[in-house]
Write a protein that holds these residues in place. Structure first.
Motif, short mmCIF file in Angstrom:
data_model
loop_
_atom_site.label_atom_id
_atom_site.label_comp_id
_atom_site.label_asym_id
_atom_site.label_seq_id
_atom_site.Cartn_x
_atom_site.Cartn_y
_atom_site.Cartn_z
N SER A 70 -7.79 -51.63 -11.66
CA SER A 70 -8.43 -50.60 -10.82
C SER A 70 -7.66 -49.28 -10.86
CB SER A 70 -8.54 -51.09 -9.38
OG SER A 70 -7.26 -51.24 -8.80
N ASP A 71 -6.37 -49.35 -11.20
CA ASP A 71 -5.55 -48.13 -11.27
C ASP A 71 -4.40 -48.38 -12.24
OD1 ASP A 71 -4.26 -45.74 -10.89
OD2 ASP A 71 -3.46 -46.24 -8.91
N PRO A 72 -4.62 -48.21 -13.55
CA PRO A 72 -3.60 -48.54 -14.56
C PRO A 72 -2.50 -47.50 -14.66
CG PRO A 72 -5.57 -47.71 -15.62
CD PRO A 72 -5.90 -47.80 -14.16
N SER A 73 -1.81 -47.30 -13.56
CA SER A 73 -0.67 -46.38 -13.53
C SER A 73 0.60 -47.17 -13.26
CB SER A 73 -0.86 -45.32 -12.44
OG SER A 73 0.36 -44.70 -12.11
N PRO A 74 1.54 -47.23 -14.20
CA PRO A 74 2.78 -47.99 -13.95
C PRO A 74 3.51 -47.53 -12.70
CG PRO A 74 2.60 -47.45 -16.28
CD PRO A 74 1.50 -46.70 -15.58
N ARG A 75 3.53 -46.23 -12.45
CA ARG A 75 4.27 -45.72 -11.30
C ARG A 75 3.63 -46.17 -9.99
NH1 ARG A 75 3.58 -41.55 -7.99
NH2 ARG A 75 1.87 -40.71 -9.26
N ARG A 76 2.32 -45.99 -9.88
CA ARG A 76 1.66 -46.38 -8.63
C ARG A 76 1.62 -47.90 -8.47
NH1 ARG A 76 -1.50 -41.92 -10.19
NH2 ARG A 76 -3.10 -43.24 -11.15
N PRO A 341 1.11 -45.87 -2.72
CA PRO A 341 0.40 -44.82 -3.47
C PRO A 341 -1.03 -45.24 -3.78
CG PRO A 341 1.94 -46.01 -4.89
CD PRO A 341 2.18 -46.51 -3.50
N VAL A 342 -1.91 -44.27 -3.74
CA VAL A 342 -3.32 -44.54 -4.03
C VAL A 342 -3.75 -43.71 -5.24
CG1 VAL A 342 -3.87 -45.11 -1.64
CG2 VAL A 342 -4.06 -42.75 -2.41
N LYS A 343 -4.75 -44.20 -5.89
CA LYS A 343 -5.27 -43.51 -7.06
C LYS A 343 -5.91 -42.19 -6.64
CE LYS A 343 -8.45 -44.29 -10.95
NZ LYS A 343 -9.40 -45.26 -11.55
N PRO A 344 -5.50 -41.09 -7.25
CA PRO A 344 -6.09 -39.80 -6.88
C PRO A 344 -7.57 -39.72 -7.24
CG PRO A 344 -4.72 -39.57 -8.83
CD PRO A 344 -4.50 -40.96 -8.32
N ILE A 345 -8.32 -39.11 -6.37
CA ILE A 345 -9.75 -38.93 -6.59
C ILE A 345 -9.97 -37.59 -7.28
CG2 ILE A 345 -12.02 -38.73 -5.52
CD1 ILE A 345 -10.95 -40.43 -3.24
N LYS A 346 -10.55 -37.63 -8.46
CA LYS A 346 -10.79 -36.40 -9.20
C LYS A 346 -12.03 -35.73 -8.65
CE LYS A 346 -8.74 -38.08 -13.49
NZ LYS A 346 -8.96 -38.35 -14.94
#
Length: 361
Positions: A70-76, A341-346
């Motif tokens: 759902s949010d493939p960001s290693p940092r988040r 942290p949450v996935k930023p909404i573009k």
């Protein structure tokens, strides 16, 4: 992906299953910590505590893989996992070393604080690798001597499974069902081989011991189930078949494989078939993690006090530890999760801009 996320928001019995898993671990430990044998013997390929750990890893594999997708960001991803695991874990380590240790040790306070083992326990466990389970002079006379919190070993395994999810995610393997199926099958084969042969060496030198193979197999099955079934529960015939296979494998070298398959099918059957009334048994309080972390030391305290009846030890531990877990959730875990942290909404591109730049289409 969207369908799975929506279904998870609308309800499942994961909270119930995690709580049951934590209490199974308490029940399983109550036998060994009071000098008895778990009635669910090794002949079945598992015991109550191992079954509880299996449910935890199964659900973790399912949910953590979904979190990455759902949010493939290693940092988040790392931030969310850190905030879920580490704050309560750190508090428990500090309390064990600096409060419970001085109160329960057979040493003088001066000798306890001067002993290198005290600070090795504190420093090593805060880093997660390497871990230490005993404190100087603490619970030395118990039926299961020395270990202050034997449940901690799975935290290292869990963290390494998170690392594996990141690696698989970056390689695109989490979106390849048959890759996940191959990993799950391989993990089950390795776990079965280790249990069948009695191997007690390292699984991965300096990182994972032989005893981590079964939890890893559960984690891999959780990832594979998510990829193949999503929120669709196993058919009833699969549950019946898994029960028959498990029963047929009792007292055989492959008994552990039967237990893994049955517990996996039963877990996801309950997860997606349980009535809504059972979905949140503690009304928004997630007591599973606190119960898991704190159950073992509470049981050791009761054993040191002379409560060596395994049933009474488990019952009183459950009463005490659920209250402690509620405090942990209310004052440590839930506040920490507010910072995840949450996935930023573009923001959507204005229609006018798109019209001015047809190439954007």
């Amino acid at each position: 992906m969207g369908t799975i996320s929506a279904a998870l928001r609308h309800g499942n019995a994961f909270d119930l299953l995690r709580l049951v898993a934590a209490l199974l671990v308490v029940f399983g430990h109550s036998w060994v910590l009071t000098g008895h044998t778990d009635p669910l013997t090794a002949l079945s390929g598992t015991d109550a505590g191992a079954a509880g750990v299996g449910v935890f890893f199964l659900l973790s594999g399912y949910l953590v893989a979904g979190s990455w997708l759902s949010d493939p960001s290693p940092r988040r991803f790392a931030g969310r996992r850190f905030l879920r695991i580490y704050p309560a874990y750190v508090l428990v380590i500090l309390v064990l070393a600096l409060v419970l240790g001085p109160l329960c040790t057979q040493l003088s306070l001066r000798d306890y604080l001067a002993n290198p083992g005290t600070w090795k326990f504190l420093g090593g466990n805060l880093l997660i690798i390497p871990m230490q389970y005993d404190l100087p002079g603490v619970f030395a006379g118990n039926p299961f001597p020395g270990a202050v919190d034997g449940s901690l070993w799975t935290i290292r395994v869990e963290v390494l499974c998170y690392v594996a999810v990141v690696v698989l995610g970056l390689l695109g393997a989490l979106r390849r069902r048959w890759v996940l199926a191959t990993i799950a099958v391989a993990a089950c084969v390795v776990a079965t081989a280790i249990e069948a042969t009695g191997y007690t060496g390292p699984l991965v030198p300096f990182l994972l011991g032989w005893d981590t193979a079964v939890p890893i197999a559960y984690f891999a099955l959780g990832m594979a189930f998510r990829a193949f079934r999503g929120t669709t529960p196993p058919p009833w015939w699969a549950l019946a078949a898994a029960a028959v296979v498990w029963a047929a494998l009792w007292v055989t070298p492959a008994a552990v494989l039967g237990s893994i398959l049955f517990i996996a099918v039963a877990t996801f059957t309950v997860a997606f078939r349980a009535p809504a009334a059972l979905h949140q048994p503690t009304k928004g309080y997630d007591l599973s993690y606190g119960t898991y972390l704190l159950g073992f030391p509470v049981q050791q305290i009761l054993a040191q006090a002379g409560l060596l009846n395994p049933w009474l030890n488990a019952l009183l531990t459950a009463v005490i530890v659920l209250a402690l877990a509620a405090a942990s959730w209310r004052w440590v875990e839930k506040p920490a999760l507010r910072h995840k942290p949450v996935k930023p909404i573009k923001p959507a591109e204005p229609v006018a801009a798109v019209r001015q730049n047809p190439a954007a289409l």
